[in-house]
Design an enzyme around this catalytic site. Structure first.
Site, PDB file in Angstrom:
ATOM      1  N   GLY A   4       0.463  -0.876   0.384  1.00 25.90           N
ATOM      2  CA  GLY A   4       0.076   0.280   0.082  1.00 25.90           C
ATOM      3  C   GLY A   4       0.830   1.112   0.063  1.00 25.90           C
ATOM      4  CG  HIS A  41       2.904   0.937  -5.630  1.00 27.27           C
ATOM      5  ND1 HIS A  41       3.476   1.762  -4.288  1.00 27.27           N
ATOM      6  CD2 HIS A  41       3.955  -0.208  -4.941  1.00 27.27           C
ATOM      7  CE1 HIS A  41       3.781   1.700  -3.663  1.00 27.27           C
ATOM      8  NE2 HIS A  41       4.456   0.281  -3.720  1.00 27.27           N
ATOM      9  CG  LEU A 100      -1.034   1.939  -3.623  1.00 27.85           C
ATOM     10  CD1 LEU A 100      -2.548   1.317  -4.450  1.00 27.85           C
ATOM     11  CD2 LEU A 100      -0.081   0.737  -3.586  1.00 27.85           C
TER      12      LEU A 100
END
Ligand code: PAF
Length: 281
Positions: free
Chosen positions: A31, A37, A33
């Site tokens: 996560g 990503h 992000l």
């Protein structure tokens, strides 16, 4: 986009997608992000019909004095980014779904994890390979994408996938950088403005090695010393600055077609890593 928290549910969605003839891709993340990503998602979408992003801050890859508790967890923002970027499924399990009571099985890659990150973060790769192996077992993707930013991690995952006959193609996607060269990382949010300036010395040291190699320099230990001097004088509390063989990560002896320069160190309380794969023409 479906947001799924349970292993059985994600399996069910993927079974149905496969019955529709879909190829499945997976982008494992913790996560927080950022565009790095999202570049993995974009690349993954080129190879498959539907992408699963996994979001799980994996406790077993953090050491006792590391940042597991304070690691950023902006789930709603992450979900919005996934939605905007064409992700079909987000799998965001709770800790107990992946490590239920009695969990007692670990996946370990031996040689490749005995150095560099493995040396400075004991147990880290055991946590990474165990969780990635579990995620690949759960999602069973055709393709999974990882960032070159975690260079040793992608090498270790490739080794694991090969050794355990996991039928997933591993793609390594280029590091995404800020315009001034700073490699994107979820941990950059910890940096003050002054620390961010110091952090730029990592990409500068790598660029220095790249230029030196392009001009014919082949004295790897001299280049390692130059990187270390530059980084330490910029204020980085250096853990390593090395030039290695790009696959084995061992010291470079003969003349390889590429080398990889790898750096890790603390800027203030934030541990940063960066690397560059450099052609030796
Ligand atoms: O690179 C990461 O974010 C993590 O190490 C990974 C691969 C998602 C495993 O937790």
């Amino acid at each position: 986009m479906e947001v799924i928290h349970e292993v059985a549910t994600v399996r069910q969605y993927i079974r149905v997608a496969r019955q529709r003839g879909c190829r499945i891709g997976c982008v494992p993340t913790m996560g927080a992000l950022h565009p790095g990503h999202l570049s993995l998602v974009e690349e993954c979408r080129k190879h498959v019909d539907e992408v699963v992003v996994t979001i799980f801050v994996n406790p077993t890859q953090f050491g006792p004095n590391e940042d597991f508790q304070k690691y950023p967890r902006p789930l709603e923002k992450d979900l919005a980014l996934c939605r905007e970027n064409g992700v079909a499924y987000v799998f965001a399990p709770g800790k107990d779904s992946l490590y239920p009571a009695g969990f007692d099985t670990w996946v370990e890659v031996d040689q490749l994890t005995s150095m560099l990150e493995g040396e400075h973060r004991p147990g880290h790769f055991r946590g990474v390979t165990t969780i990635v192996c579990k995620l690949l077992n759960i999602v069973q993707p055709d393709v999974a994408c990882f960032g070159a930013k975690d260079y040793q991690q992608q090498a270790v995952i490739r080794r694991m996938v090969l050794d355990l006959d996991i039928p997933t193609e591993i793609l390594t996607c280029p590091t995404i950088r800020e315009p001034d060269g700073l490699a994107l990382s979820s941990r950059n949010v910890y940096l003050s403005l002054e620390e961010r300036e110091i952090a730029l010395s990592l990409s500068r040291a790598l660029n220095h090695v790249q230029s030196a190699v392009a001009s014919g320099q082949r004295d790897w230990s001299q280049l390692e010393t130059e990187m270390a001097t530059q980084l330490s004088s910029a204020g980085v509390d250096l853990q390593y600055a090395v030039i290695r063989h790009p696959e084995t990560l061992q010291s470079v002896d003969e003349s390889p077609s590429h080398v990889v320069a790898l750096i890790a160190g603390y800027v203030g309380k934030t541990r940063l890593i960066d690397n560059m794969r450099i052609p030796v023409a």
